[in-house]
Design an enzyme around this catalytic site. Sequence first.
Site, short mmCIF file in Angstrom:
data_model
loop_
_atom_site.label_atom_id
_atom_site.label_comp_id
_atom_site.label_asym_id
_atom_site.label_seq_id
_atom_site.Cartn_x
_atom_site.Cartn_y
_atom_site.Cartn_z
N TYR A 57 0.86 -1.20 0.00
CA TYR A 57 0.00 0.00 0.00
C TYR A 57 0.89 1.25 0.00
O TYR A 57 0.60 2.24 -0.67
CB TYR A 57 -0.92 0.01 1.22
CG TYR A 57 -1.75 -1.24 1.42
CD1 TYR A 57 -2.21 -1.99 0.34
CD2 TYR A 57 -2.08 -1.68 2.71
CE1 TYR A 57 -2.97 -3.13 0.53
CE2 TYR A 57 -2.85 -2.81 2.91
CZ TYR A 57 -3.28 -3.54 1.82
OH TYR A 57 -4.04 -4.66 2.01
N LYS A 96 -17.25 2.12 4.55
CA LYS A 96 -17.94 2.14 5.83
C LYS A 96 -17.56 0.90 6.63
O LYS A 96 -17.25 -0.12 6.00
CB LYS A 96 -19.46 2.25 5.68
CG LYS A 96 -20.13 1.35 4.66
CD LYS A 96 -20.02 -0.13 4.69
CE LYS A 96 -20.50 -0.92 5.88
NZ LYS A 96 -20.31 -2.41 5.67
N1 LIG Z 1 -20.33 -0.40 0.78
C1 LIG Z 1 -20.57 -1.67 0.60
O1 LIG Z 1 -21.49 -2.08 -0.12
C2 LIG Z 1 -19.67 -2.69 1.26
C3 LIG Z 1 -19.88 -4.05 1.02
C4 LIG Z 1 -18.96 -4.96 1.54
C5 LIG Z 1 -17.92 -4.52 2.32
N2 LIG Z 1 -17.77 -3.19 2.59
C6 LIG Z 1 -16.66 -2.72 3.41
O2 LIG Z 1 -15.47 -2.91 2.67
C7 LIG Z 1 -14.41 -3.32 3.55
C8 LIG Z 1 -13.83 -4.63 3.04
O3 LIG Z 1 -14.82 -5.63 3.09
P1 LIG Z 1 -14.66 -6.97 2.19
O4 LIG Z 1 -15.67 -7.93 2.60
O5 LIG Z 1 -14.59 -6.58 0.76
O6 LIG Z 1 -13.24 -7.47 2.72
P2 LIG Z 1 -12.28 -8.64 2.23
O7 LIG Z 1 -12.79 -9.24 0.96
O8 LIG Z 1 -12.01 -9.52 3.39
O9 LIG Z 1 -10.96 -7.83 1.82
C9 LIG Z 1 -10.21 -7.07 2.70
C10 LIG Z 1 -8.88 -6.79 2.03
O10 LIG Z 1 -8.07 -6.06 2.92
C11 LIG Z 1 -6.71 -6.41 2.75
N3 LIG Z 1 -6.13 -6.67 4.09
C12 LIG Z 1 -5.15 -5.95 4.67
N4 LIG Z 1 -4.85 -6.41 5.88
C13 LIG Z 1 -5.70 -7.45 6.10
C14 LIG Z 1 -5.85 -8.34 7.18
N5 LIG Z 1 -5.12 -8.24 8.29
N6 LIG Z 1 -6.78 -9.30 7.06
C15 LIG Z 1 -7.55 -9.42 5.96
N7 LIG Z 1 -7.44 -8.59 4.90
C16 LIG Z 1 -6.51 -7.62 4.96
C17 LIG Z 1 -6.65 -7.64 1.84
O11 LIG Z 1 -6.19 -7.17 0.58
P3 LIG Z 1 -4.72 -7.53 0.03
O12 LIG Z 1 -4.49 -8.97 0.34
O13 LIG Z 1 -4.85 -7.24 -1.41
O14 LIG Z 1 -3.73 -6.63 0.69
C18 LIG Z 1 -8.10 -8.06 1.70
O15 LIG Z 1 -8.40 -8.49 0.40
C19 LIG Z 1 -15.03 -3.38 4.95
O16 LIG Z 1 -14.73 -2.18 5.61
C20 LIG Z 1 -16.51 -3.50 4.69
O17 LIG Z 1 -17.28 -2.92 5.74
C21 LIG Z 1 -18.63 -2.28 2.05
#
Ligand SMILES: NC(=O)c1ccc[n+]([C@@H]2O[C@H](COP(=O)([O-])OP(=O)(O)OC[C@H]3O[C@@H](n4cnc5c(N)ncnc54)[C@H](OP(=O)(O)O)[C@@H]3O)[C@@H](O)[C@H]2O)c1
Length: 326
Positions: A57, A96
């Site tokens: 990042y 969010k």
């Molecule tokens: N607005 C909406 O409609 C909406 C919908 C869903 C989620 N969200 C929000 O978006 C965010 C992500 O949600 P998501 O479900 O998309 O998450 P996710 O698929 O679990 O992805 C999170 C990403 O964060 C990075 N990361 C960095 N440190 C991490 C750690 N210690 N553990 C896990 N991942 C880590 C990873 O990317 P790298 O491996 O590439 O570094 C991972 O792919 C949350 O804040 C959630 O509330 C919003």
Amino acid sequence: MGQVRWGLLSTANINRRVIPAIRQSARGELTAVASRSQESADSYAQHWDIPQTFASYEAMLASDAVDAVYISLPNHLHADWTIRALQAGKHVLCEKPFALTLADVDRMIAAAQETGLVLAEAFMYRHHPQMKLVEAFVRDGRLGDISLIQSVFNFQFKSRDNIRLIPEYGGGSLWDVGIYPVSFAQFVMGGPPDWVFGFQEKGDTGVDEFFAGQLHYGHGRVTQISSSFLTPYHTRSVVVGTKGRLRMSRPFTNVEESEMVFYPDSGEPEYVDIPEEPLYLGEIEDMHAAILDGRPTYLTLAETRNHIRTVLALYESAAAGKPVFL
Ligand SMILES: NC(=O)c1ccc[n+]([C@@H]2O[C@H](COP(=O)([O-])OP(=O)(O)OC[C@H]3O[C@@H](n4cnc5c(N)ncnc54)[C@H](OP(=O)(O)O)[C@@H]3O)[C@@H](O)[C@H]2O)c1
């Protein structure tokens, strides 16, 4: 600068909704993705046809290739990476919930003020035409005096291996989806509640997998919210006023399937046409207007600060088993 060059800060699942929105927008282009490993950044970039990759990042923030970053990290990382991005000269759209403490929210707001860059929370549903219709119903007085809002957001995971179940990551149903009904209530009621009462059922990892909250606004006005990871996908909202009520079947997500009905105190129900617009486009176009035209963001940081304050009060109330005044 006639275009905003976007970088994705992580390869999160949610990016799949935001990438098409950047590409559909009139003044945005997706130029880069950063991940914690080069391999992951490269395979993601190949899948989504993104020109540039970064193996950290930090590296993307140090690069001149992007003007704005979309932060879709787990909740506990939002504050620090938002501040680092602003300090590196990038505009930020942060997912969010914006942050997990008010101190962090204030640090993020201070960083935006110090750098003069645009910062907003990515609360996509607030930008959709469905919410503009709600605003018009409230503003035009068609609902009369609003006394009650009831909103629900429930869903189940495919796997228990999910950041939403980790307490240190800011897991929990209220932080994840209950925050939508909280934000919606604030939007309709025009501000945060005076006091709240919360109830939570925690699961085996220690996060709330069910949350119910009652939010009180004075003069008998009340909002009831609930969120859950325990029951299948279900969302709805009803706004009840002295002259009628407005019901939505998909207020927050899957809005293209939403049915919006106005029930006046007498007469036939009115089925309201919701203009079609991709759900995630509005938050992107709003960032472009702020960055390129100097307009204030539609969702203000004051509004964000208030719904985070309300969520924190709900959690405090649920933990103490007592009402909490804001
Ligand atoms: N607005 C909406 O409609 C909406 C919908 C869903 C989620 N969200 C929000 O978006 C965010 C992500 O949600 P998501 O479900 O998309 O998450 P996710 O698929 O679990 O992805 C999170 C990403 O964060 C990075 N990361 C960095 N440190 C991490 C750690 N210690 N553990 C896990 N991942 C880590 C990873 O990317 P790298 O491996 O590439 O570094 C991972 O792919 C949350 O804040 C959630 O509330 C919003």
